[in-house]
Motif scaffolding. Structure first.
Motif, PDB file in Angstrom:
ATOM      1  N   ARG A 461       1.595   5.968  -1.637  1.00 39.11           N
ATOM      2  CA  ARG A 461       1.189   6.023  -0.222  1.00 39.11           C
ATOM      3  C   ARG A 461       1.648   7.313   0.460  1.00 39.11           C
ATOM      4  O   ARG A 461       2.680   7.872   0.139  1.00 39.11           O
ATOM      5  CB  ARG A 461       1.730   4.796   0.510  1.00 39.11           C
ATOM      6  CG  ARG A 461       1.190   3.498  -0.087  1.00 39.11           C
ATOM      7  CD  ARG A 461       1.598   2.305   0.721  1.00 39.11           C
ATOM      8  NE  ARG A 461       0.926   2.276   1.998  1.00 39.11           N
ATOM      9  CZ  ARG A 461      -0.225   1.638   2.239  1.00 39.11           C
ATOM     10  NH1 ARG A 461      -0.819   0.979   1.267  1.00 39.11           N
ATOM     11  NH2 ARG A 461      -0.772   1.665   3.418  1.00 39.11           N
ATOM     12  N   LYS A 664      -8.315  -4.599  -6.961  1.00 34.45           N
ATOM     13  CA  LYS A 664      -8.205  -3.151  -7.055  1.00 34.45           C
ATOM     14  C   LYS A 664      -6.861  -2.731  -6.466  1.00 34.45           C
ATOM     15  O   LYS A 664      -6.440  -3.258  -5.440  1.00 34.45           O
ATOM     16  CB  LYS A 664      -9.350  -2.480  -6.286  1.00 34.45           C
ATOM     17  CG  LYS A 664      -9.348  -0.991  -6.513  1.00 34.45           C
ATOM     18  CD  LYS A 664     -10.668  -0.336  -6.216  1.00 34.45           C
ATOM     19  CE  LYS A 664     -10.552   1.136  -6.634  1.00 34.45           C
ATOM     20  NZ  LYS A 664     -11.482   1.995  -6.013  1.00 34.45           N
ATOM     21  N   GLY A 665      -6.204  -1.818  -7.135  1.00 34.57           N
ATOM     22  CA  GLY A 665      -4.892  -1.398  -6.637  1.00 34.57           C
ATOM     23  C   GLY A 665      -4.802   0.104  -6.481  1.00 34.57           C
ATOM     24  O   GLY A 665      -5.630   0.853  -7.002  1.00 34.57           O
ATOM     25  N   CYS A 666      -3.769   0.526  -5.774  1.00 37.52           N
ATOM     26  CA  CYS A 666      -3.490   1.959  -5.696  1.00 37.52           C
ATOM     27  C   CYS A 666      -2.917   2.389  -7.044  1.00 37.52           C
ATOM     28  O   CYS A 666      -2.405   1.556  -7.793  1.00 37.52           O
ATOM     29  CB  CYS A 666      -2.452   2.223  -4.617  1.00 37.52           C
ATOM     30  SG  CYS A 666      -2.918   1.623  -2.996  1.00 37.52           S
ATOM     31  N   CYS A 669       0.466   0.891  -9.047  1.00 34.03           N
ATOM     32  CA  CYS A 669       0.844  -0.366  -8.406  1.00 34.03           C
ATOM     33  C   CYS A 669       0.553  -1.569  -9.300  1.00 34.03           C
ATOM     34  O   CYS A 669      -0.589  -1.794  -9.688  1.00 34.03           O
ATOM     35  CB  CYS A 669       0.105  -0.542  -7.087  1.00 34.03           C
ATOM     36  SG  CYS A 669       0.595  -2.073  -6.281  1.00 34.03           S
ATOM     37  N   ILE A 671       0.892  -4.611  -8.180  1.00 32.30           N
ATOM     38  CA  ILE A 671       0.537  -5.734  -7.297  1.00 32.30           C
ATOM     39  C   ILE A 671      -0.986  -5.848  -7.145  1.00 32.30           C
ATOM     40  O   ILE A 671      -1.551  -6.923  -7.216  1.00 32.30           O
ATOM     41  CB  ILE A 671       1.200  -5.563  -5.905  1.00 32.30           C
ATOM     42  CG1 ILE A 671       2.717  -5.416  -6.064  1.00 32.30           C
ATOM     43  CG2 ILE A 671       0.859  -6.733  -4.998  1.00 32.30           C
ATOM     44  CD1 ILE A 671       3.452  -5.036  -4.786  1.00 32.30           C
ATOM     45  N   CYS A 673      -3.280  -5.340  -4.530  1.00 25.88           N
ATOM     46  CA  CYS A 673      -3.658  -6.262  -3.462  1.00 25.88           C
ATOM     47  C   CYS A 673      -5.096  -6.076  -2.997  1.00 25.88           C
ATOM     48  O   CYS A 673      -5.633  -6.921  -2.288  1.00 25.88           O
ATOM     49  CB  CYS A 673      -2.702  -6.099  -2.281  1.00 25.88           C
ATOM     50  SG  CYS A 673      -2.971  -4.563  -1.371  1.00 25.88           S
ATOM     51  N   CYS A 862       5.282   1.401  -1.035  1.00 29.31           N
ATOM     52  CA  CYS A 862       4.409   0.496  -0.283  1.00 29.31           C
ATOM     53  C   CYS A 862       5.283  -0.613   0.294  1.00 29.31           C
ATOM     54  O   CYS A 862       6.166  -1.149  -0.388  1.00 29.31           O
ATOM     55  CB  CYS A 862       3.370  -0.108  -1.225  1.00 29.31           C
ATOM     56  SG  CYS A 862       2.369  -1.366  -0.411  1.00 29.31           S
ATOM     57  N   PHE A 864       4.727  -3.595   0.802  1.00 26.33           N
ATOM     58  CA  PHE A 864       4.646  -4.890   0.119  1.00 26.33           C
ATOM     59  C   PHE A 864       5.770  -5.053  -0.894  1.00 26.33           C
ATOM     60  O   PHE A 864       6.146  -6.166  -1.230  1.00 26.33           O
ATOM     61  CB  PHE A 864       3.292  -5.058  -0.580  1.00 26.33           C
ATOM     62  CG  PHE A 864       2.174  -5.374   0.378  1.00 26.33           C
ATOM     63  CD1 PHE A 864       2.359  -6.272   1.427  1.00 26.33           C
ATOM     64  CD2 PHE A 864       0.927  -4.792   0.236  1.00 26.33           C
ATOM     65  CE1 PHE A 864       1.334  -6.563   2.318  1.00 26.33           C
ATOM     66  CE2 PHE A 864      -0.104  -5.077   1.122  1.00 26.33           C
ATOM     67  CZ  PHE A 864       0.095  -5.959   2.164  1.00 26.33           C
TER      68      PHE A 864
END
Ligand code: SF4
Ligand SMILES: [Fe+2]
Length: 1008
Positions: A461, A664-666, A669, A671, A673, A862, A864
């Motif tokens: 990010r 789909k994630g960054c 990542c 997670i 989200c 992130c 999260f």
């Protein structure tokens, strides 16, 4: 080594045409045959012939030494001396810049004293016999050599610069004729002039000055700021040239008595090592060293700031304005901010040399450690000296197209981490007073963080901070995707963008540099089309909403969004359609193996956790719709309720069942989200919880396909779905209550797509809704149900069922933000089940979570990932009696949290299994970091952001009357945000006054 000298100023011949008197002066000194010392450049400029004629016409014979070199080596001085001796000269004339004068002085010394010259290096008072008369005729204005008894010579064996010093070296006459300097090229004019400024500044801030030297230094500073740029631009301006000669002479007198300092210690080292011209080195080094002196020079630099009439209401501000003015002067004359060619492997040796030159002789305002010197060398290379940073930052002026590189001090990087912290520091330092969001002065500050591109989980990010057109305050907006990674791989940690481009442009950032490219071909286009048109790499783009200055226009990056606060409108004002970054630079960490092992554990933890390993991957943020409904938290009908009958249709489960294609994630990542969903045969980005709430329940809209389409449309138009939904909800209530007849009704949502376009194009009622809820309430009334804090529309959590969330909304520095507010709702029903209607402990937890999230975000994680700080078993089984008991007693820990907040030293540990973020920062940067320091950094950033807000005119931390006065449930007196008592405690814990302003004591504690 010591470059200071003691002498009385010598007689000078000053004024236009005075060089014609040189011959007479030599005769008066008893000279019959002199050695004329100069270099090839002076000869080529015709000056040698002119002076030779003047001297010989007076009956004095001349012998020529034309072999002067820049940074004169010992052998050249000895060569000149030998020539003079063999010719039997009885005088020496130095003609040229600092090197010619130094060679002449050294050769003069050896006329009467035996070689080698090296035996006199740094040894004051060993010269036994007086030198022959030395006359100097400077053709540059800067070194001040005409006023000093020093001569700087390079030891050709070691490449170290040494000073010869002896009263015998004082020139018997100095001839300052401005006509001799009019042919000086602009860049040499600039760098030699900055040498004079450096002499004055180092003398002034040193601890060895007198009233006289201070006066001389002040005169020099005034003359340089008034004349150097003029002389640079118009070389034939004899007045400016004459004044610069005066400046150089006064500067020479000032440092003769009051010494130079660390700038010169570093410049001499670089000159000896790489032959960096002395003036250029000083010009580049000066602002870096002044930065590093910090508060030890605020007082003295503030006085110099007064000399050149710079604004500022404190000594610190004035001092910083003075340093900035030096940078600006450098920049205006094409002097770079870094020095090419410095090799990492040379830094330890150079550090040692500079350290020894400066210590203990130079009376500097703060003694530099080896680490300080090494830090300056790194910044001169354009590096931070810390791992984890790409190494340079750029200021881009859209008005002029100028690009300038810079790097903050290492200390500031450690204090503010990166991301929003570093951006706040840059924005705080840049201005003295309030700035309009839509103005040329406002800055767009794009920052990455040390963890970005390092390989830690969920760390792609990046941040954009600016003054918000919606709130008028600081906004920092954070975004996933790959732009931040590309920016860093292109070699940039930050971009600071100012001005306004005459035509629409986009910025291309690559490893080879930064350039502005025309964007008129895609001005007016959607964000996806724009991104495609800009080429390869990580991208940012605005849509028509940004172009039309919609106050909540966003910036889109791939399909992710820099959403809040109207950053897109600031881009639009500046006619900046987008940015592309591409590069392949790799970020290194000190211990790769240890780091990889740590990352593996962190990833495993995230994958196992109930929130980051189950809830978010399974349903995305949309999972919260059902939970919020259960806890009266789902913003409904412009926040008049926390429950929505149609919630099932917009829930995460329905989204998954009817539309989900894949997660789909960054990058980096685990997670993931994000959602890709299918609608009408097309695969598009799925809506987040906030969009489902604000374009769904808040408008009484349960049409999920419509929300998906609106979500996509807002992204294409470049418009924040949250503020758009919040503003439309307010417009609907205004209409239903008869305040503003606009045709909008709750639940009647068929025209919302057309309305979104109207807003983005500012057509019809769209032009009003584009202003946001606060401004609409100023036009039509209804302020008590205009749901915003500080002008920013709230997130989708109805806070009357979550007191901590209410406090967070009210106190968040960027306005009604769930994340900046500390996201206590995760304790109040969306993770833990702490009673949301109670206020106990909430102030302390809000402070702690705000600071922790602030630091995590600034470090590059992130947010999260901070969910996983909560023990998973306390989240997974909320009905378990033991877990319920923990949730019930949890607020009692508020007192302990408040205590730890004021004594973060008690948290000087790392517990990577619990809070991995500080440990990750430590591993990536190789610097000291623990939980206590990390949270304190978060607190520092939070306070700094508050200071910016106060400067921008922040009045109070407030919520609209609906949330603080109207009951959410008739039968429950606690079902409103009990803001006042929580705020009181919150301010006390933060160490702020009753108006929400940090106290001086607190700021001092935080090093602000
Ligand atoms: S959790 Fe979501 S927003 Fe955060 S890094 Fe992962 S995919 Fe991106
Ligand atoms: Fe100098």
């Amino acid at each position: 080594m010591n470059f200071s000298v003691f002498s009385s100023p010598n007689p000078i011949l000053f004024g236009t045409g005075t060089s014609k008197l040189t011959g007479e002066k030599l005769r008066a000194l008893g000279c019959a045959k002199i050695l004329l010392v100069y270099d090839a450049g002076i000869k080529a400029a015709g000056l040698v012939d002119r002076i030779d004629r003047i001297i010989t016409e007076a009956g004095v014979e001349t012998v020529h030494y034309s072999g002067v070199l820049a940074d004169p080596p010992d052998w050249s001085v000895e060569e000149a001396a030998a020539l003079g001796k063999s010719a039997g000269v009885d005088g020496i004339v130095g003609l040229g810049g600092g090197s010619a004068l130094d060679t002449a002085k050294g050769a003069g010394l050896l006329q009467a004293n035996p070689p080698p010259i090296s035996q006199y290096f740094g040894r004051e008072g060993v010269v036994t016999r007086p030198s022959v008369p030395i006359v100097v005729i400077p053709t540059t204005a800067g070194t001040g050599s005409e006023a000093t008894v020093a001569s700087v010579v390079v030891d050709s064996a070691t490449h170290e610069k040494y000073a010869l010093m002896d009263p015998a070296l004082i020139p018997r006459e100095a001839v300052l004729d401005p006509l001799l300097t009019t042919g000086l090229p602009p860049f040499i004019t600039a760098t030699t002039g900055m040498d004079a400024l450096t002499h004055a500044v180092e003398a002034y801030i040193g601890r060895s000055n007198t009233r006289e030297t201070r006066g001389m230094a002040r005169k020099t500073v005034a003359l340089v700021f008034e004349n150097l740029y003029v002389a640079y631009q118009d070389g034939a301006n004899v007045g400016a040239r004459a004044n610069m000669q005066r400046a150089a002479y006064y500067g020479g007198i000032a440092f003769t008595r009051a010494y130079v300092g660390n700038v010169h210690a570093i410049a001499h080292t670089l000159g000896g090592m790489y032959s960096v011209p002395h003036g250029l080195a000083n010009a580049v080094i000066l602002p870096h060293v002044l930065d590093d002196y910090g508060e030890s020079v605020y007082g003295s630099l503030a006085e110099l700031a007064d000399v050149v009439h710079l604004p500022g209401n404190t000594a610190e501000r004035k001092a910083k304005a003075f340093i900035r003015a030096i940078r600006d002067l450098n920049g205006s004359m094409g002097i770079p901010t870094t020095i090419d060619g410095i090799l990492e492997e040379d830094i330890p040796l150079m550090t040692d040399r500079a350290f020894h030159e400066a210590n203990p002789t130079y009376p500097v305002p703060r003694i530099f450690s080896r680490e300080d010197f090494s830090g300056v060398f790194h910044r001169l290379m354009g590096k931070s000296g810390l791992h984890g940073y790409a190494g340079k930052m750029a200021r881009v002026d859209l008005s002029t197209g100028d690009v300038e590189h810079f790097m903050p001090q290492k200390d500031d990087l450690l204090k503010y981490l990166g991301g929003k912290g570093l951006a706040a520091k840059i924005l705080f330092d840049e201005f003295d007073e309030k700035v309009d969001a839509l103005s040329d002065e406002n800055l767009i500050v794009i920052t990455t963080s040390p963890l970005n591109a390092s390989g830690t989980p969920s760390s792609s990010r990046f941040n954009i901070s600016t003054i918000s057109p919606l709130t008028g305050l600081l906004v920092s907006a954070n975004c996933g995707g790959d732009f931040g990674l590309h920016l860093k791989r292109a070699g940039y940690d930050a971009l600071v963008i100012r001005g306004q481009s005459p035509d629409s442009v986009f910025i291309h950032v690559g490893e080879e540099g930064i350039e502005l490219r025309g964007a008129s071909g895609f001005w007016g286009k959607d964000t996806s089309e724009t991104q495609e048109a800009m080429g390869n790499g990580g991208k940012l783009a605005i849509g028509v909403a940004g172009e039309n200055l919609v106050r909540y226009a966003c910036v889109v990056s791939a399909e992710r969004v820099v959403g809040r606060g109207g950053v897109g409108a600031v881009f639009g004002y500046k006619r900046l359609k987008g940015i592309v970054a591409e590069g392949r630079m790799r970020i290194t960490v000190p211990d790769q193996d240890k780091f990889k092992g740590f990352n593996r554990k962190w990833i495993a933890k995230l994958q196992k956790h109930a929130l980051t390993g189950e809830q978010l991957p399974k349903l995305g943020t949309a999972a919260l719709v059902r939970k919020m409904q259960d806890r009266d938290l789902l913003a409904t009908r412009n926040y008049s309720s926390g429950r929505f009958d149609g919630f099932e249709n917009i829930s995460g489960e329905t989204l998954r069942e009817k539309h989900l294609v894949k997660n789909k994630g960054c990058p980096t990542c685990p997670i993931r989200c994000g959602r890709i969903v299918k609608i009408e045969g097309r695969e598009v980005k799925g809506p987040e919880l906030e969009t489902l709430g604000l374009l769904g329940s808040n408008l009484m809209n349960d049409d999920l396909p419509l929300i998906i389409r609106l979500n996509r449309l807002c992204d294409e138009l470049g418009m924040d779905t949250m503020s758009f939904g919040g503003s439309v909800g307010f417009a609907m209530e205004l209409c239903e209550k008869g305040f503003w007849e606009n045709g909008l009704r709750f639940g009647d949502c068929g025209s919302l797509e057309a309305l979104a376009r109207q807003v983005a194009h500012r057509e019809g009622i769209g032009d009003v809704i584009a202003e946001g809820a606060r401004r609409m309430s100023e036009m039509y009334g209804g302020g008590e149900f205009a749901i915003h804090a500080k002008g920013l529309e709230l997130a989708a959590y109805e806070p009357r069922a979550a007191q901590g969330m209410g406090l967070g909304y009210a106190t968040a520095n960027r306005g009604g933000c769930h994340l900046g507010g500390g996201y206590l709702v995760v304790l109040e029903g969306l993770g833990f089940h702490v009673d949301g209607r109670q206020t106990r402990g909430k102030a302390a937890f809000a402070v702690f979570f705000q600071d922790l999230m602030e630091a995590a975000s600034a470090g590059g994680s992130c947010l999260f990932t901070t969910y996983a700080v909560l023990p998973s078993f306390l989240v997974r089984n909320p009905r378990n009696p033991f877990v319920r008991m923990i949730h019930a007693v949890f607020p009692s820990f508020g007192g302990l949290v408040a205590l730890l907040h004021s004594h973060p030293g008690a948290l000087s540990v790392n517990a990577p299994g619990v809070i991995p973020h500080p440990y990750a920062y430590k591993l990536v940067t190789g610097s000291k970091m623990d939980i206590g320091r990390f949270v304190r950094s978060g607190e520092r950033i939070y306070n700094l952001e508050r200071l910016i807000d106060l400067r921008q005119g922040l009045a109070a931390d407030m919520l609209p009357g609906r949330l603080t006065d109207e009951l959410q449930r008739e039968d429950d007196a606690q079902s409103r945000v009990l803001l006042a008592p929580m705020l009181k405690k919150y301010y006390r814990i933060r160490g702020w006054d009753e108006h929400g302003a940090p106290t001086g004591k607190r700021l001092k504690k935080l090093g602000l």
